[in-house]
Design a protein around this motif. Structure first.
Motif, short mmCIF file in Angstrom:
data_model
loop_
_atom_site.label_atom_id
_atom_site.label_comp_id
_atom_site.label_asym_id
_atom_site.label_seq_id
_atom_site.Cartn_x
_atom_site.Cartn_y
_atom_site.Cartn_z
N SER A 1 0.77 -1.15 0.01
CA SER A 1 0.19 0.13 -0.10
C SER A 1 0.81 1.26 0.03
O SER A 1 2.00 1.26 0.52
N TYR A 2 0.28 2.35 -0.79
CA TYR A 2 1.08 3.55 -0.55
C TYR A 2 0.03 4.39 0.32
O TYR A 2 -1.06 4.79 -0.06
N GLY A 3 0.10 4.67 1.63
CA GLY A 3 -0.57 5.24 2.40
C GLY A 3 -1.86 4.48 2.39
O GLY A 3 -2.04 3.34 2.90
N GLY B 1 -2.50 -5.49 -17.28
CA GLY B 1 -3.48 -4.69 -16.05
C GLY B 1 -3.42 -3.19 -16.68
O GLY B 1 -2.61 -2.77 -17.46
N PRO B 2 -4.49 -2.62 -16.32
CA PRO B 2 -4.70 -1.03 -17.03
C PRO B 2 -3.87 -0.31 -16.39
O PRO B 2 -3.35 -0.83 -15.26
N ASN B 3 -3.81 0.74 -16.72
CA ASN B 3 -2.90 2.03 -15.98
C ASN B 3 -3.09 1.95 -14.58
O ASN B 3 -4.29 1.94 -14.07
N GLY B 4 -2.21 2.14 -13.69
CA GLY B 4 -2.36 2.30 -12.38
C GLY B 4 -2.55 0.96 -11.77
O GLY B 4 -2.86 0.99 -10.43
N ALA B 5 -2.76 -0.10 -12.26
CA ALA B 5 -3.23 -1.43 -11.71
C ALA B 5 -2.20 -2.08 -10.69
O ALA B 5 -2.57 -2.70 -9.80
N GLY B 6 -0.79 -1.23 -10.80
CA GLY B 6 0.21 -2.01 -9.97
C GLY B 6 1.13 -3.07 -10.41
O GLY B 6 1.97 -3.61 -9.87
N LYS B 7 1.49 -2.98 -11.87
CA LYS B 7 2.10 -3.89 -12.46
C LYS B 7 3.65 -3.27 -12.11
O LYS B 7 4.64 -4.30 -11.81
N THR B 8 4.03 -2.23 -12.35
CA THR B 8 5.38 -1.64 -12.22
C THR B 8 5.67 -1.99 -10.67
O THR B 8 6.91 -2.47 -10.29
N THR B 9 4.83 -1.72 -9.72
CA THR B 9 4.77 -1.86 -8.39
C THR B 9 5.49 -3.40 -8.18
O THR B 9 6.31 -3.55 -7.37
N VAL C 1 -4.30 0.94 -1.39
CA VAL C 1 -4.06 -0.60 -1.55
C VAL C 1 -3.51 -0.79 -2.96
O VAL C 1 -4.52 -0.78 -3.73
N VAL C 2 -2.22 -0.84 -3.27
CA VAL C 2 -1.83 -1.00 -4.62
C VAL C 2 -2.10 -2.76 -4.85
O VAL C 2 -2.56 -2.98 -5.95
N LEU C 3 -1.56 -3.63 -3.98
CA LEU C 3 -1.49 -5.16 -4.24
C LEU C 3 -2.15 -5.52 -3.06
O LEU C 3 -1.57 -5.52 -1.89
#
Ligand SMILES: Nc1ncnc2c1ncn2[C@@H]1O[C@H](COP(=O)(O)OP(=O)(O)OP(=O)(O)O)[C@@H](O)[C@H]1O
Length: 337
Positions: free
Chosen positions: A22-24, A46-54, A27-29
């Motif tokens: 999570s960032y603050g 996954g769509p933009n912002g889904a958490g792939k890069t994370t 919840v990302v994953l």
């Protein structure tokens, strides 16, 4: 996982259970599971912002997870990050290539970073530049390279350290179709050498072409996982098309298969049967035809493409209906007698 179970675990590319980040408040994953067998290509969509890069950043030890049991190339992410770092390579959208150095200098710099001795560094550089068809431009500054050449050089640089697992974060974003295909070919060559690939992409065709298995990430969770064909079968829109040489064959088949009038295309002497395209479904249709003594000229299986799957799984479903109207872009497998 204890040290003992870690040693006993079968050789695996990546295993993640309950991965959280999570960032603050965000919840990302939200506790995702991933299993990537060694030597395979795995695509995270996954769509933009889904958490792939994370996800890539966590698995490649760049940032810490908040929770989860993860092993990468057989080592615990929590306890053996250095061992993981020594065995993986990461290429991202923002390449490590230094534009002010030549291709060869970039490669030699990587060889230095990996503590290869001078002779071995030169040997590996020449070998990889050759493999990536960059030998002719080895002494040119990387800033003069096209996007495709830069990506190739970036990947070649990643390989200097002989990684057994490579993270490719959107490896072909912004490339023209020809350069994209060249990259695909290079990526496929790597797996034939036993390298495991963890790929993120927004190009569904890329996942379709390359990946052994695909996971779709949406709103912090894996909403689907499987081969491209398995995912395509999960949504409606698939059908079997039977082609006949005359109207009597078409009539007999339509009767035997108890098809609605809408399934008939009398002009083209074809029948369209809703189906998931699986082998048992095909067999059932063929058995019915045989029992009626009817022969079809040709049989074609149409499955929805990955775009349909992606939109159905991650979108608001507004295009879902389109997936039930097969178009010319359908994936087609054809069997002619
Ligand atoms: N350092 C950070 N601090 C706060 N929020 C972040 C941070 N990094 C990422 N996020 C947020 O986490 C979410 C997931 O981001 P991430 O970059 O992993 O998504 P992505 O699937 O790779 O997206 P894209 O396809 O656009 O690259 C986004 O909402 C993003 O804004």
């Amino acid at each position: 996982m204890s040290a003992t179970t870690e040693q006993m675990a079968p050789p695996t590319g990546i295993s993640a259970v309950g991965l959280r980040k999570s960032y603050g408040e965000k919840v990302v994953l939200d506790g995702i599971d991933l299993h990537v067998p060694a030597g395979t290509i795995f695509a995270l969509l996954g769509p933009n912002g889904a958490g792939k890069t994370t996800t890539v950043q966590i698995l490649s030890t760049l940032i810490a997870a908040d929770g989860g049991e993860v092993t990468v190339v057989g080592h615990s992410l929590e306890r053996s990050a250095d061992a993981i770092r020594a065995r993986i390579g990461v290429t991202g959208q923002f390449a490590a290539v230094d534009g002010l150095l030549t291709a060869e200098e970039n490669m030699l710099l990587m060889a230095d970073l990996h503590h290869l001795d001078r002779a071995e560094g030169r040997r590996r550089t020449a070998e990889l530049l050759g493999q990536f068809e960059l030998t002719d431009v080895a002494s040119k500054m990387a800033s003069t390279f096209s996007g495709g050449m830069r990506r190739k050089l970036d990947l070649a640089m990643t390989l200097v350290g002989n990684p057994s697992l490579i993270f490719l974060d959107e490896p072909t974003t912004g490339l023209d179709p020809r350069s994209r295909r060249t990259m695909w070919h290079l990526i496929q060559q790597l797996t034939s050498q036993g390298v495991t690939i963890f790929l993120t992409t927004q190009y569904l065709e890329e996942a379709d072409q390359l990946a052994d298995r695909i996971a779709v990430l949406d709103k912090g969770q894996i909403v689907a996982e499987g081969t491209a064909d398995e995912l395509k079968r999960r949504i409606p829109g698939g059908h079997i098309r039977l082609q006949f040489s005359d109207l009597s064959g078409l009539d007999a088949a339509a009767r035997r298969l108890a098809l609605a009038p809408a399934a008939r295309d009398e002009e083209k002497l074809a029948l369209q049967i809703p189906s998931d395209g699986s082998i048992p479904a095909l067999r059932a249709v063929l058995d019915l035809l045989e029992s009626a003594g009817v022969e079809a000229d040709a049989l074609t299986v149409h499955t929805p493409d990955l775009d349909d799957v992606f939109l159905a799984l991650t979108g608001d479903g507004s295009r879902h209906h389109a997936a039930t109207v097969p178009g010319p872009a359908d994936t087609t497998r054809e069997a002619r007698r």
